[in-house]
Design a protein around this motif. Sequence first.
Motif, PDB file in Angstrom:
ATOM      1  N   LEU A 203       7.958   1.643   5.601  1.00 53.20           N
ATOM      2  CA  LEU A 203       8.753   1.361   6.797  1.00 53.20           C
ATOM      3  C   LEU A 203       7.957   0.545   7.804  1.00 53.20           C
ATOM      4  N   THR A 204       6.699   0.902   7.985  1.00 54.12           N
ATOM      5  CA  THR A 204       5.838   0.148   8.905  1.00 54.12           C
ATOM      6  C   THR A 204       5.717  -1.309   8.472  1.00 54.12           C
ATOM      7  N   GLY A 205       5.512  -1.520   7.182  1.00 55.64           N
ATOM      8  CA  GLY A 205       5.400  -2.884   6.672  1.00 55.64           C
ATOM      9  C   GLY A 205       6.653  -3.694   6.869  1.00 55.64           C
ATOM     10  N   VAL A 206       7.806  -3.069   6.626  1.00 52.62           N
ATOM     11  CA  VAL A 206       9.078  -3.774   6.794  1.00 52.62           C
ATOM     12  C   VAL A 206       9.304  -4.166   8.244  1.00 52.62           C
ATOM     13  N   VAL A 207       9.070  -3.223   9.139  1.00 52.18           N
ATOM     14  CA  VAL A 207       9.260  -3.509  10.573  1.00 52.18           C
ATOM     15  C   VAL A 207       8.335  -4.633  11.019  1.00 52.18           C
TER      16      VAL A 207
ATOM     17  N   LEU B 138       3.937   9.909   2.912  1.00 44.00           N
ATOM     18  CA  LEU B 138       3.013   9.001   3.597  1.00 44.00           C
ATOM     19  C   LEU B 138       3.263   7.562   3.160  1.00 44.00           C
ATOM     20  N   GLY B 139       3.451   7.355   1.869  1.00 45.16           N
ATOM     21  CA  GLY B 139       3.742   6.013   1.380  1.00 45.16           C
ATOM     22  C   GLY B 139       5.030   5.464   1.947  1.00 45.16           C
ATOM     23  N   GLY B 140       6.043   6.323   2.066  1.00 40.09           N
ATOM     24  CA  GLY B 140       7.311   5.879   2.653  1.00 40.09           C
ATOM     25  C   GLY B 140       7.148   5.431   4.088  1.00 40.09           C
ATOM     26  N   ALA B 141       6.319   6.152   4.839  1.00 36.00           N
ATOM     27  CA  ALA B 141       6.061   5.763   6.224  1.00 36.00           C
ATOM     28  C   ALA B 141       5.379   4.402   6.286  1.00 36.00           C
TER      29      ALA B 141
ATOM     30  N   VAL C 278       0.840  -1.196   0.000  1.00 35.84           N
ATOM     31  CA  VAL C 278       0.000   0.000   0.000  1.00 35.84           C
ATOM     32  C   VAL C 278       0.877   1.249   0.000  1.00 35.84           C
ATOM     33  N   GLY C 279       1.965   1.194   0.765  1.00 37.16           N
ATOM     34  CA  GLY C 279       2.888   2.332   0.782  1.00 37.16           C
ATOM     35  C   GLY C 279       3.510   2.590  -0.571  1.00 37.16           C
TER      36      GLY C 279
END
Length: 326
Positions: free
Chosen positions: A317-321, A311-314, A173-174
Amino acid sequence: MSSPSMTEPAAPIRTVPEQTGTAYTRRGERPRSWPTVAAAGTTVLLWASAFVGIRFAGHDYSPGAMALGRMVAASAALSVFVAVIARLRRAPRSAPRPGGLPRGGTLGLVALWGVAWFGGYNVALNAAERLVDAGTAALLVAVAPILVAVAAVLVLGERLTGRLGVGVAVAFVGVALIAASGFTGHADKLGVALAVLSALLYAFGVLLQKRLLARMDAPTMTWLGALAGTAALLPFAPTLLEELAAAPPPATLGVLFLGVFPTAIGFLTWGYVLSRWTAGRTTAATYLVPPVTVLLSWTLLGEVPAPLALLGGALCLTGVVFATRR
């Protein structure tokens, strides 16, 4: 430029056991050790810098010539690395000696991998970045981990379940949001198509490399693949020589940087990580590349990202973590 690959995690993420020829997955060694995490972070930073470097040097070097110059530098650096390792160790598997090299079908597959990733991927990406900015190119290539994660389920027998599945979905989604912010500008259709082609070659390279790392070590594979990619790019040698004579020193240094750092060092750390993590989990970590690329291109090239891209970058990062935490 590239990259680009890197024991299974404890619950809650589980995968079907894979065959492996590396010593890293034996005796219950814990995955995601700090060396592996550091190698993954190094890969992300170097591969992000490659998108910016390609954009910078692309003003003075054509796609094929830049790819060849990059791979000549990478092959030289990797040859030195392999020679040093061979000298430091007594008959190591990574030594460039007849008895330590793959043969037959395995050698052919390594050559195919090198031509596809170091040759085809580099040329396609170089051409794409003549038409779209570095951030947009990185965002489009970021589709590759989705292709790898899905193919890993079908081809490598991995199970995309639980935390990894949710993390990949959030990261996707990001990526979609960042890509959408790029398309609100003047994205060139041919540039987009070339970036998508790069993503397909990226995914193919990751899956093939993951299979081959069960039969050989990462340094040897990276070194041989680089030599194969360089050989495939030799038809661009006359153009490279002409452009070398005319290009300003900063652009030439940029090409050398692409070869030594994102390619030679970046692919060694990538291979190290992929040999310890599953293909799906490793490529999920590369979702960090687009936001890092956007930040670098903003800082170094003055390409200011849109709020939607941030916003997509955030979300990336959330998905990776979420996908990589225990």
